[in-house]
Scaffold this active site. Structure first.
Site, mmCIF file in Angstrom:
data_model
loop_
_atom_site.group_PDB
_atom_site.id
_atom_site.type_symbol
_atom_site.label_atom_id
_atom_site.label_comp_id
_atom_site.label_asym_id
_atom_site.label_seq_id
_atom_site.Cartn_x
_atom_site.Cartn_y
_atom_site.Cartn_z
ATOM 1 C CB VAL A 60 -0.962 0.040 1.211
ATOM 2 C CG1 VAL A 60 -1.969 -1.083 1.141
ATOM 3 C CG2 VAL A 60 -0.185 -0.005 2.530
ATOM 4 C CD GLU A 61 3.881 2.552 3.773
ATOM 5 O OE1 GLU A 61 4.545 3.593 3.938
ATOM 6 O OE2 GLU A 61 3.865 1.614 4.596
ATOM 7 C CG MET A 62 7.479 3.857 -1.547
ATOM 8 S SD MET A 62 9.218 4.246 -1.248
ATOM 9 C CE MET A 62 9.048 5.573 -0.059
#
Length: 219
Positions: A60-62
């Protein structure tokens, strides 16, 4: 997520990552993170280096693999800089990426607050209202959790306000039932600038956050 010019946060309730994916936790400030007992709200990263690797790989981030992250840095010209900093033509590694990020974060320190000057003996650093607040802070037992150089950040506490939530906090790390809905205690440095508050960003303002904590922990 961590805008250095905005107190090291993004001012969103929860983080937004690759492809507009929304995480389930608030982005804590990177200011003074070097002094925290552990990183992340659940304390799952013992060091800044370990923390730096997490968001890079998180879906859900990078959402990058270590190899993809290193290759992107190589393609954008970072290899000579890593060679200079760490030595050798093979210095651009995922471990060194984490070390570089952590080294930068350790520079994000914010001493010299009015309260620091007050503790150093300058009784004029706090006005009358702030001194009344300090007395109430002490009398209400807030120092039991919010103490030390950051006024917090050096321990964990149950946050019963979110009992029943799918985010069980520290229990996801320790696997102990007693750690359900236990989270790292937030530091109070720069607190007026790091809204919204709590691990889920559920308190939009400082008065709201204080009211919630007062109802939970004071008598």
């Amino acid at each position: 997520c961590h805008v250095v010019g905005a107190a090291g946060v993004d001012h969103r309730p929860t983080a937004v990552g690759e492809g507009a994916r929304v995480g389930h936790r608030n982005s804590p400030t990177v200011y003074n993170a070097a002094f925290l007992v552990a990183q992340f709200w659940d304390g799952s990263a013992p060091t800044l280096e370990a923390q730096a690797k997490g968001p890079i790989q998180a879906h859900v981030e990078m959402d990058l693999s270590p190899r993809e992250a290193v290759e992107r840095l190589r393609e954008t010209g970072y290899a000579p800089l890593f060679a200079e900093a760490f030595g050798g033509d093979s210095a651009l590694t995922f471990d060194n990426v984490a070390k570089a990020i952590a080294a930068f974060e350790r520079t994000l320190l914010t001493p010299g607050a009015p309260f620091d000057r007050y503790l150093a003996g300058d009784t004029t650093a706090l006005d009358a209202e702030a001194k009344q607040g300090l007395a109430l802070f002490q009398r209400s037992g807030c120092l039991g959790c919010h103490s030390g150089v950051l006024l917090g950040g050096n321990g964990y506490a149950a946050f019963s306000h979110v009992k029943g939530s799918r985010d069980v906090g520290r229990a996801s790390v320790t696997k102990n039932a007693s750690d359900r809905w236990v989270f790292r205690i937030a530091p109070l440095r720069n607190i007026a600038l790091t809204y919204p508050y709590f691990h889920d960003g559920s308190a939009k303002s400082l008065p709201e956050a204080v009211a919630i904590m007062g109802a939970l922990y004071t008598t």
